[in-house]
Write a protein that holds these residues in place. Sequence first.
Motif, short mmCIF file in Angstrom:
data_model
loop_
_atom_site.label_atom_id
_atom_site.label_comp_id
_atom_site.label_asym_id
_atom_site.label_seq_id
_atom_site.Cartn_x
_atom_site.Cartn_y
_atom_site.Cartn_z
N VAL A 55 0.95 -1.23 -0.06
CA VAL A 55 -0.23 0.17 -0.04
C VAL A 55 0.98 1.18 -0.07
N PRO A 56 1.13 1.99 -1.14
CA PRO A 56 2.27 2.84 -1.32
C PRO A 56 1.71 4.12 -0.38
N LYS A 57 2.71 4.49 0.52
CA LYS A 57 2.50 5.79 1.42
C LYS A 57 3.54 6.70 1.00
N MET A 58 4.50 6.33 0.24
CA MET A 58 5.84 7.06 0.23
C MET A 58 6.40 7.00 -1.15
N ILE A 59 6.99 8.06 -1.78
CA ILE A 59 7.84 7.92 -3.09
C ILE A 59 9.12 8.23 -2.71
N VAL A 60 10.26 7.38 -3.13
CA VAL A 60 11.60 7.73 -3.00
C VAL A 60 12.05 7.67 -4.28
N LEU A 61 12.88 8.75 -4.17
CA LEU A 61 13.62 9.09 -5.60
C LEU A 61 15.14 8.72 -5.59
N HIS A 62 15.49 8.00 -6.71
CA HIS A 62 17.11 7.69 -6.63
C HIS A 62 17.84 8.29 -7.86
N TRP A 63 18.99 7.99 -8.10
CA TRP A 63 19.68 8.15 -9.21
C TRP A 63 20.60 6.72 -9.34
N THR A 64 20.90 6.46 -10.74
CA THR A 64 21.19 5.20 -10.94
C THR A 64 22.81 5.04 -11.00
N VAL A 65 23.49 6.16 -11.32
CA VAL A 65 25.09 6.11 -11.37
C VAL A 65 25.28 5.08 -12.57
N ILE A 66 24.31 4.95 -13.42
CA ILE A 66 24.48 3.92 -14.54
C ILE A 66 24.29 4.89 -15.73
N PRO A 67 25.22 5.07 -17.01
CA PRO A 67 24.71 5.94 -17.89
C PRO A 67 23.72 5.74 -18.83
N THR A 68 22.81 4.60 -19.08
CA THR A 68 21.86 4.41 -20.02
C THR A 68 20.74 3.89 -19.31
N GLY A 122 14.17 -1.06 4.74
CA GLY A 122 13.13 -0.49 5.80
C GLY A 122 11.83 -0.03 5.62
N LEU A 123 11.87 0.24 4.26
CA LEU A 123 10.88 0.71 3.75
C LEU A 123 10.09 0.41 2.31
N ASN A 124 10.59 -0.48 1.92
CA ASN A 124 10.20 -1.23 0.62
C ASN A 124 8.69 -1.64 0.80
N HIS A 125 8.30 -2.07 2.04
CA HIS A 125 6.79 -2.65 2.05
C HIS A 125 5.75 -1.42 1.79
N THR A 126 6.34 -0.05 1.70
CA THR A 126 5.41 1.08 1.45
C THR A 126 5.81 2.18 0.66
N ALA A 127 6.85 1.69 -0.33
CA ALA A 127 7.44 2.84 -0.72
C ALA A 127 7.58 2.40 -2.43
N ILE A 128 7.05 3.35 -3.21
CA ILE A 128 7.38 3.37 -4.84
C ILE A 128 8.66 4.11 -4.92
N GLY A 129 9.58 3.33 -5.86
CA GLY A 129 10.59 3.87 -6.07
C GLY A 129 10.81 4.31 -7.58
N VAL A 130 11.67 5.49 -7.58
CA VAL A 130 11.63 6.05 -9.02
C VAL A 130 13.19 6.30 -9.08
N GLU A 131 13.79 5.29 -10.01
CA GLU A 131 15.26 5.57 -10.34
C GLU A 131 15.25 6.63 -11.53
N ASN A 132 16.41 7.40 -11.46
CA ASN A 132 16.68 8.44 -12.67
C ASN A 132 18.04 8.05 -13.02
N VAL A 133 18.17 7.79 -14.35
CA VAL A 133 19.45 7.66 -15.28
C VAL A 133 20.48 8.61 -15.06
N GLY A 134 21.62 8.26 -14.41
CA GLY A 134 22.64 9.34 -14.37
C GLY A 134 23.09 9.38 -12.84
N GLY A 135 23.57 10.75 -12.67
CA GLY A 135 23.74 11.08 -11.39
C GLY A 135 25.28 11.08 -11.03
N THR A 136 26.16 10.97 -12.15
CA THR A 136 27.50 11.32 -12.03
C THR A 136 28.07 12.82 -12.16
#
Length: 218
Positions: A55-68, A122-136
């Motif tokens: 049951v999503p209660k959170m959005i967690v933003l990430h970067w991939t540090v992978i180029p494509t 700790g939060l996978n059970h309630t978090a939607i993850g958003v990965e963003n390509v790049g971050g270097t």
Amino acid sequence: MKYTLFCMSMLMLFACGTSQKIVDKPIIFDEERMQLTKEYLATRHGLIQDTPTIVPKMIVLHWTVIPTMQQTFDVFNPSQLPSRPDLATASSLNVSSQFLVDQDGTIYRLMPETTMARHVIGLNHTAIGVENVGGTADLPLTKAQIKANIWLAKYLSAKYPIEYLIGHYEYTNFEDHELWLETDDGYRTEKNDPGEDFMNAVKKGTQKLNLKAAPAKK
């Protein structure tokens, strides 16, 4: 009534002059990954479930540090975790996220929004993850990605009871919070993604959603 309100929210969202859309590009979610995900929910979060839903209660933003985008997809696609000594002791379930945003702002949905992805301790059970390509330094996150993350936060908040919007670097602030479920007190990794400037820009663009920030670090 709830469905009517949802439809109205979505109409308002798409009426705001945006041509943003979601492209479905599913990673493997076979019986093996299904079982590993349920095991992760049980062993890491203490949740015994017949299906690996959240049951999503959170959005967690990430970067991939992978180029494509494709290289990132190829990392997430297998059911089992490749060589990651820092994570392998916790589970052989591969890391992933529900969404992946390319440098040009294209949003890819890698798995169902309410299926658990392994992306934040700790939060996978309630978090939607958003990965963003790049971050270097050579491939910083882009303005197009900021706009896409803002749009996605609005889209998800119209569908689910989202309360929090955080960066991955803030996840340990939730220790001792009611949403925090991690059975191993020693299982942590240091994170700084997706960067404070990126997070501040996305939070500024989603102010009207009144989403909560992460709790102050104790």
